[in-house]
Design an enzyme around this catalytic site. Structure first.
Site, PDB file in Angstrom:
ATOM      1  N   HIS A  60       0.568  -1.267   0.277  1.00  0.00           N
ATOM      2  CA  HIS A  60       0.258   0.467  -0.441  1.00  0.00           C
ATOM      3  C   HIS A  60       0.905   1.047  -0.289  1.00  0.00           C
ATOM      4  O   HIS A  60       1.815   0.754   0.997  1.00  0.00           O
ATOM      5  CB  HIS A  60      -1.012  -0.003   1.259  1.00  0.00           C
ATOM      6  N   SER A  61       0.864   2.126  -0.860  1.00  0.00           N
ATOM      7  CA  SER A  61       1.133   3.749  -0.757  1.00  0.00           C
ATOM      8  C   SER A  61       2.775   3.627  -1.243  1.00  0.00           C
ATOM      9  O   SER A  61       3.344   2.854  -1.804  1.00  0.00           O
ATOM     10  CB  SER A  61       0.263   4.369   0.302  1.00  0.00           C
ATOM     11  N   PHE A  62       3.303   4.095   0.390  1.00  0.00           N
ATOM     12  CA  PHE A  62       4.313   4.304   0.280  1.00  0.00           C
ATOM     13  C   PHE A  62       5.691   2.748  -0.140  1.00  0.00           C
ATOM     14  O   PHE A  62       7.163   2.302   0.368  1.00  0.00           O
ATOM     15  CB  PHE A  62       5.282   5.093   1.888  1.00  0.00           C
TER      16      PHE A  62
END
Length: 343
Positions: A195-197
């Site tokens: 997820h995300s970073f």
């Protein structure tokens, strides 16, 4: 908090608990979590962070006690005089020869969580990795939950905080876990949710790490959820890598369009297909994409494909034998045959 100098450490100490539906509720009133407990914004934020710490401790506890994961200290060869971190994994994560599911959260989030605001304001099963762990376990995956944001710590209480060896940064933590643990795992196939970073961390690993070719050979699929990765920031890569990334990765991005609707990537350097996560909130993309993610993994599961092919082959052989063997006894009635097939 009853005493600013000595705040509670547990959810019950703050007067909260998670009900059977997974919602954070006041023990006495049954009301949801309240951020504004005073007219002092600083005190409200302090209270929120303290309750958040208690929630984080509860999630770690549940990963072990309810979901059956083990707490694994990293670095694996830590000495008593250095700070350590931990990951969580199923008991057979390193020894089972099947499928390994690796869960990598975004930035500034505690281990076992996708989004703290969802845990505290909506539902712990959605905001934490609990649903992914349960789904993975039900589908035969071993589990590994990474902890890429615990980068500094104390060797002993009262000592100076310093970087944790092998986890000095989120990117380094992911590298270390793959090099020190996953590399030696027996898993035939590795599946990653990032997820995300966390997407940046795994994209960097498979594109630029010293052992990237060997890592890619082990990874069957990567499911990004609103990942912020861009291959532009990594070392140059070959056309072979681009083809691998295109075929092995998919990014569920925030969008108001229906789930799985193809979406043009925000950057050509995303280098993988993008589809709608069915939600406009960044934090919810992992929540709403879960069924599609596991369907994507199933399509990439070579073991599952081989099993399906074997079953189809067996059924074909069976039907051919039935058609060609005149010595076979008379068949059962149609209703009896149908009943056996349904069972």
């Amino acid at each position: 908090m009853t005493d600013a100098s000595s705040p509670p450490r547990t959810l019950s100490g703050f007067g909260y608990h998670f009900n059977d539906a997974g919602e954070l509720r006041n023990i006495k009133t049954g009301r949801p979590f309240e951020f504004n407990i005073s007219n002092n914004p600083a005190r409200n934020q302090e209270h929120y962070e303290a309750v958040g710490d208690a929630v984080a401790a509860y999630i770690e506890e549940q990963l072990v006690e309810t979901l059956g994961l083990l707490r694994k200290i990293v670095p694996v060869d830590a000495t008593p005089n250095e700070p350590t971190s931990k990951i969580f994994m199923s008991p057979n994560a390193l020894t089972a020869a099947g499928k390994l599911l690796v869960l990598i959260p975004g930035i500034n989030i505690r281990v076992g969580q996708w989004a703290r605001k969802i845990v505290m304001n909506d539902n712990i099963n959605k905001g934490s990795v609990f649903d992914y762990v349960r789904q993975g376990q039900s589908e035969g995956y071993e589990i590994m939950v990474l902890n890429n944001n615990e980068n500094i710590g104390r060797a002993l209480p009262g000592t100076k905080r310093r970087p944790i060896r092998g986890s000095e940064s989120p990117e380094r933590h992911v590298e270390y876990v793959f090099d020190s643990l996953i590399k030696g795992a027996r898993a035939a196939q590795i599946f990653v949710v990032a997820h995300s970073f966390g997407g940046h961390c795994i994209a960097r690993l498979v594109s630029s790490h010293q052992g990237a070719n060997n890592i890619r050979a082990r990874i069957s699929a990567i499911a990004f959820t609103d990942s912020v990765h861009s291959l532009r920031s990594f070392e140059s890569h070959s056309p072979d890598f681009s083809r691998w990334f295109q075929s092995h990765a998919r990014n569920w991005v925030r969008s108001s369009r229906p789930l799985d609707t193809p979406i043009a990537p925000a950057s050509l350097m995303a280098q993988c297909p993008c589809v709608s996560a069915g939600h406009e909130d960044h934090g919810y993309t992992t929540v709403t994409a879960i069924d599609s993610v596991f369907e994507f993994f199933a399509a990439k599961d070579s073991t599952g494909k081989r099993k399906q092919e074997a079953v189809a082959s067996d059924e074909s052989d069976h039907h051919n034998d039935a058609d060609n063997d005149d010595r076979r006894p008379a068949p059962l009635s149609r209703s009896g045959s149908e009943k056996r097939h349904k069972e």
